[in-house]
Design a protein around this motif. Structure first.
Motif, PDB file in Angstrom:
ATOM      1  N   ASN A 181       0.849  -1.194   0.000  1.00  0.00           N
ATOM      2  CA  ASN A 181       0.000   0.000   0.000  1.00  0.00           C
ATOM      3  C   ASN A 181       0.888   1.249   0.000  1.00  0.00           C
ATOM      4  O   ASN A 181       2.114   1.158   0.041  1.00  0.00           O
ATOM      5  N   LYS A 218     -12.296 -11.520  -1.480  1.00  0.00           N
ATOM      6  CA  LYS A 218     -11.796 -10.571  -0.471  1.00  0.00           C
ATOM      7  C   LYS A 218     -10.387 -10.125  -0.846  1.00  0.00           C
ATOM      8  O   LYS A 218     -10.025  -8.962  -0.709  1.00  0.00           O
ATOM      9  N   ARG A 219      -9.559 -11.092  -1.290  1.00  0.00           N
ATOM     10  CA  ARG A 219      -8.181 -10.767  -1.667  1.00  0.00           C
ATOM     11  C   ARG A 219      -8.148  -9.812  -2.855  1.00  0.00           C
ATOM     12  O   ARG A 219      -7.324  -8.909  -2.907  1.00  0.00           O
ATOM     13  N   LYS A 244     -10.422  -7.583  -3.547  1.00  0.00           N
ATOM     14  CA  LYS A 244     -10.868  -6.279  -3.045  1.00  0.00           C
ATOM     15  C   LYS A 244      -9.706  -5.560  -2.360  1.00  0.00           C
ATOM     16  O   LYS A 244      -9.453  -4.380  -2.607  1.00  0.00           O
ATOM     17  N   VAL A 245      -8.971  -6.296  -1.519  1.00  0.00           N
ATOM     18  CA  VAL A 245      -7.821  -5.719  -0.818  1.00  0.00           C
ATOM     19  C   VAL A 245      -6.775  -5.256  -1.829  1.00  0.00           C
ATOM     20  O   VAL A 245      -6.210  -4.168  -1.723  1.00  0.00           O
ATOM     21  N   GLU A 299      -7.965  -2.033  -3.535  1.00  0.00           N
ATOM     22  CA  GLU A 299      -7.967  -0.875  -2.640  1.00  0.00           C
ATOM     23  C   GLU A 299      -6.568  -0.458  -2.206  1.00  0.00           C
ATOM     24  O   GLU A 299      -6.291   0.732  -2.062  1.00  0.00           O
ATOM     25  N   SER A 300      -5.681  -1.447  -1.970  1.00  0.00           N
ATOM     26  CA  SER A 300      -4.361  -1.128  -1.412  1.00  0.00           C
ATOM     27  C   SER A 300      -3.269  -1.000  -2.461  1.00  0.00           C
ATOM     28  O   SER A 300      -2.492  -0.054  -2.444  1.00  0.00           O
TER      29      SER A 300
END
Length: 197
Positions: free
Chosen positions: A96, A145-146, A148-149, A152-153
Protein backbone atom coordinates in the motif's frame (compact mmCIF):
# COMPACT_ATOMS: atom_id res chain seq x y z
CA UNK A 1 26.77 -5.92 -2.20
CA UNK A 2 28.22 -2.47 -2.73
CA UNK A 3 27.94 0.27 -0.12
CA UNK A 4 26.54 2.70 -2.64
CA UNK A 5 22.78 2.51 -2.51
CA UNK A 6 22.55 4.05 -5.97
CA UNK A 7 24.30 0.96 -7.34
CA UNK A 8 21.40 -1.24 -6.27
CA UNK A 9 18.92 -2.18 -8.95
CA UNK A 10 15.49 -2.80 -7.50
CA UNK A 11 12.40 -3.72 -9.46
CA UNK A 12 8.99 -4.39 -7.99
CA UNK A 13 6.56 -7.04 -9.15
CA UNK A 14 2.82 -6.32 -8.76
CA UNK A 15 -0.25 -8.24 -9.81
CA UNK A 16 -3.43 -9.57 -8.33
CA UNK A 17 -3.71 -13.03 -6.74
CA UNK A 18 -3.55 -15.58 -9.55
CA UNK A 19 -1.97 -13.20 -12.09
CA UNK A 20 1.04 -15.54 -12.47
CA UNK A 21 3.42 -13.16 -10.72
CA UNK A 22 5.19 -15.89 -8.72
CA UNK A 23 5.86 -18.02 -11.80
CA UNK A 24 7.25 -15.06 -13.75
CA UNK A 25 9.42 -13.91 -10.81
CA UNK A 26 11.04 -17.38 -10.79
CA UNK A 27 11.71 -17.07 -14.55
CA UNK A 28 13.25 -13.60 -14.14
CA UNK A 29 15.57 -14.84 -11.38
CA UNK A 30 16.72 -17.77 -13.51
CA UNK A 31 17.17 -15.71 -16.68
CA UNK A 32 18.48 -12.37 -15.46
CA UNK A 33 20.31 -13.17 -12.21
CA UNK A 34 18.04 -11.25 -9.87
CA UNK A 35 17.54 -12.12 -6.22
CA UNK A 36 13.83 -12.61 -5.61
CA UNK A 37 12.64 -11.18 -2.31
CA UNK A 38 9.13 -12.07 -1.23
CA UNK A 39 7.90 -10.03 1.73
CA UNK A 40 5.54 -12.85 2.75
CA UNK A 41 8.32 -15.48 2.63
CA UNK A 42 10.62 -13.28 4.72
CA UNK A 43 7.93 -12.75 7.36
CA UNK A 44 7.15 -16.50 7.47
CA UNK A 45 10.86 -17.34 7.78
CA UNK A 46 11.22 -14.86 10.65
CA UNK A 47 8.25 -16.47 12.45
CA UNK A 48 9.79 -19.94 11.94
CA UNK A 49 13.13 -18.75 13.35
CA UNK A 50 11.48 -18.40 16.76
CA UNK A 51 13.13 -15.00 17.31
CA UNK A 52 11.52 -12.31 19.47
CA UNK A 53 10.76 -10.40 16.28
CA UNK A 54 9.19 -13.56 14.77
CA UNK A 55 6.94 -14.04 17.80
CA UNK A 56 5.78 -10.41 17.57
CA UNK A 57 5.02 -10.84 13.84
CA UNK A 58 3.08 -14.04 14.50
CA UNK A 59 0.99 -12.37 17.22
CA UNK A 60 0.14 -9.45 14.92
CA UNK A 61 -0.89 -11.76 12.05
CA UNK A 62 -2.96 -13.88 14.45
CA UNK A 63 -4.81 -10.76 15.60
CA UNK A 64 -5.45 -9.77 11.98
CA UNK A 65 -3.17 -6.72 12.30
CA UNK A 66 -0.84 -5.53 9.58
CA UNK A 67 2.86 -5.97 10.34
CA UNK A 68 4.45 -2.48 10.61
CA UNK A 69 6.24 -1.38 7.42
CA UNK A 70 9.51 -0.84 9.31
CA UNK A 71 9.59 -4.52 10.36
CA UNK A 72 9.14 -5.78 6.79
CA UNK A 73 11.60 -3.23 5.39
CA UNK A 74 14.29 -4.29 7.92
CA UNK A 75 13.83 -7.92 6.83
CA UNK A 76 14.12 -6.87 3.17
CA UNK A 77 17.27 -4.83 3.88
CA UNK A 78 18.85 -7.72 5.80
CA UNK A 79 18.07 -10.15 2.95
CA UNK A 80 19.61 -7.70 0.44
CA UNK A 81 22.81 -7.35 2.45
CA UNK A 82 23.14 -11.11 2.95
CA UNK A 83 22.49 -11.95 -0.70
CA UNK A 84 25.70 -10.46 -2.09
CA UNK A 85 23.72 -9.42 -5.17
CA UNK A 86 22.93 -5.91 -6.39
CA UNK A 87 19.80 -6.76 -8.42
CA UNK A 88 16.57 -7.42 -6.58
CA UNK A 89 13.05 -8.25 -7.57
CA UNK A 90 10.71 -7.42 -4.68
CA UNK A 91 7.41 -9.27 -4.67
CA UNK A 92 4.44 -8.52 -2.42
CA UNK A 93 5.78 -5.20 -1.16
CA UNK A 94 4.91 -2.34 -1.06
CA UNK A 95 1.34 -3.51 -0.51
CA UNK A 96 0.00 0.00 0.00
CA UNK A 97 0.97 3.67 -0.13
CA UNK A 98 2.16 3.72 3.50
CA UNK A 99 4.53 0.77 2.74
CA UNK A 100 5.82 2.57 -0.35
CA UNK A 101 6.50 5.87 1.43
CA UNK A 102 8.19 4.07 4.34
CA UNK A 103 10.37 1.95 2.02
CA UNK A 104 11.62 4.98 0.09
CA UNK A 105 12.12 7.01 3.25
CA UNK A 106 14.06 4.28 5.12
CA UNK A 107 16.14 2.84 2.26
CA UNK A 108 16.42 6.04 0.19
CA UNK A 109 15.82 3.79 -2.84
CA UNK A 110 13.16 3.99 -5.53
CA UNK A 111 12.53 0.99 -7.77
CA UNK A 112 13.85 1.28 -11.31
CA UNK A 113 10.52 0.04 -12.53
CA UNK A 114 7.36 -1.77 -11.50
CA UNK A 115 6.33 -4.83 -13.45
CA UNK A 116 2.54 -4.96 -13.39
CA UNK A 117 0.89 -8.25 -14.34
CA UNK A 118 -2.48 -7.10 -15.61
CA UNK A 119 -5.14 -9.79 -15.53
CA UNK A 120 -8.95 -9.72 -15.34
CA UNK A 121 -10.59 -10.68 -12.09
CA UNK A 122 -12.49 -13.50 -13.87
CA UNK A 123 -9.25 -15.04 -15.19
CA UNK A 124 -7.48 -14.77 -11.81
CA UNK A 125 -10.49 -16.33 -10.09
CA UNK A 126 -10.51 -19.21 -12.60
CA UNK A 127 -6.77 -19.84 -12.08
CA UNK A 128 -6.98 -19.77 -8.29
CA UNK A 129 -9.89 -22.17 -8.20
CA UNK A 130 -8.11 -24.48 -10.65
CA UNK A 131 -4.72 -24.52 -8.97
CA UNK A 132 -6.15 -26.48 -6.04
CA UNK A 133 -2.92 -26.58 -4.04
CA UNK A 134 -4.84 -27.25 -0.90
CA UNK A 135 -4.45 -23.64 0.17
CA UNK A 136 -7.15 -22.60 2.59
CA UNK A 137 -7.38 -19.20 0.92
CA UNK A 138 -8.31 -20.69 -2.46
CA UNK A 139 -12.08 -20.58 -1.95
CA UNK A 140 -14.37 -18.15 -3.74
CA UNK A 141 -15.21 -15.89 -0.74
CA UNK A 142 -11.58 -15.53 0.33
CA UNK A 143 -10.43 -15.03 -3.26
CA UNK A 144 -12.91 -12.19 -3.74
CA UNK A 145 -11.80 -10.57 -0.47
CA UNK A 146 -8.18 -10.77 -1.67
CA UNK A 147 -9.13 -9.07 -4.95
CA UNK A 148 -10.87 -6.28 -3.04
CA UNK A 149 -7.82 -5.72 -0.82
CA UNK A 150 -5.55 -5.74 -3.88
CA UNK A 151 -7.67 -3.14 -5.69
CA UNK A 152 -7.97 -0.87 -2.64
CA UNK A 153 -4.36 -1.13 -1.41
CA UNK A 154 -2.04 -2.05 -4.26
CA UNK A 155 -3.58 -0.27 -7.24
CA UNK A 156 -2.82 3.21 -5.73
CA UNK A 157 0.88 2.13 -5.52
CA UNK A 158 0.82 1.10 -9.20
CA UNK A 159 -0.86 4.42 -10.10
CA UNK A 160 1.77 6.38 -8.14
CA UNK A 161 4.64 4.72 -10.01
CA UNK A 162 2.74 5.01 -13.29
CA UNK A 163 2.59 8.79 -12.79
CA UNK A 164 6.42 8.67 -12.63
CA UNK A 165 6.65 6.64 -15.84
CA UNK A 166 7.94 3.55 -14.00
CA UNK A 167 5.20 1.00 -14.67
CA UNK A 168 5.68 -1.70 -17.30
CA UNK A 169 2.29 -3.34 -17.86
CA UNK A 170 2.10 -6.92 -19.08
CA UNK A 171 -0.99 -8.73 -20.34
CA UNK A 172 -0.95 -11.61 -17.86
CA UNK A 173 -4.03 -13.34 -19.30
CA UNK A 174 -1.86 -15.01 -21.95
CA UNK A 175 0.01 -18.31 -21.58
CA UNK A 176 3.01 -18.54 -19.21
CA UNK A 177 5.38 -18.66 -22.22
CA UNK A 178 3.82 -15.65 -23.94
CA UNK A 179 3.87 -13.64 -20.74
CA UNK A 180 7.54 -14.45 -20.19
CA UNK A 181 8.37 -13.37 -23.76
CA UNK A 182 6.87 -9.95 -22.88
CA UNK A 183 8.82 -9.90 -19.59
CA UNK A 184 12.07 -10.78 -21.40
CA UNK A 185 11.51 -7.96 -23.90
CA UNK A 186 11.20 -5.45 -21.03
CA UNK A 187 14.36 -6.66 -19.24
CA UNK A 188 16.37 -6.94 -22.47
CA UNK A 189 15.43 -3.36 -23.40
CA UNK A 190 16.41 -2.23 -19.92
CA UNK A 191 19.88 -3.82 -20.21
CA UNK A 192 20.42 -2.43 -23.70
CA UNK A 193 19.60 1.07 -22.41
CA UNK A 194 21.97 0.63 -19.44
CA UNK A 195 24.76 -0.55 -21.74
CA UNK A 196 24.27 2.47 -23.99
CA UNK A 197 24.71 4.94 -21.10
Amino acid sequence: MTDSKSALRIDVSKGGPGSGKGTQCANIVQHFGYTHLSAGDLLRAEIKSGSENGTMIQEMIKEGKIVPSEVTIKLLQKAMQESGNDKFLIDGFPRNEENRAAFESITKIEPEFVLFFDCSEEEMERRLLNRNQGRVDDNIETIRKRFKVFLESSIPVVEYYDSKGKVRKIDAAKSVEEVFEAVKAIFTQKYEKAAAV
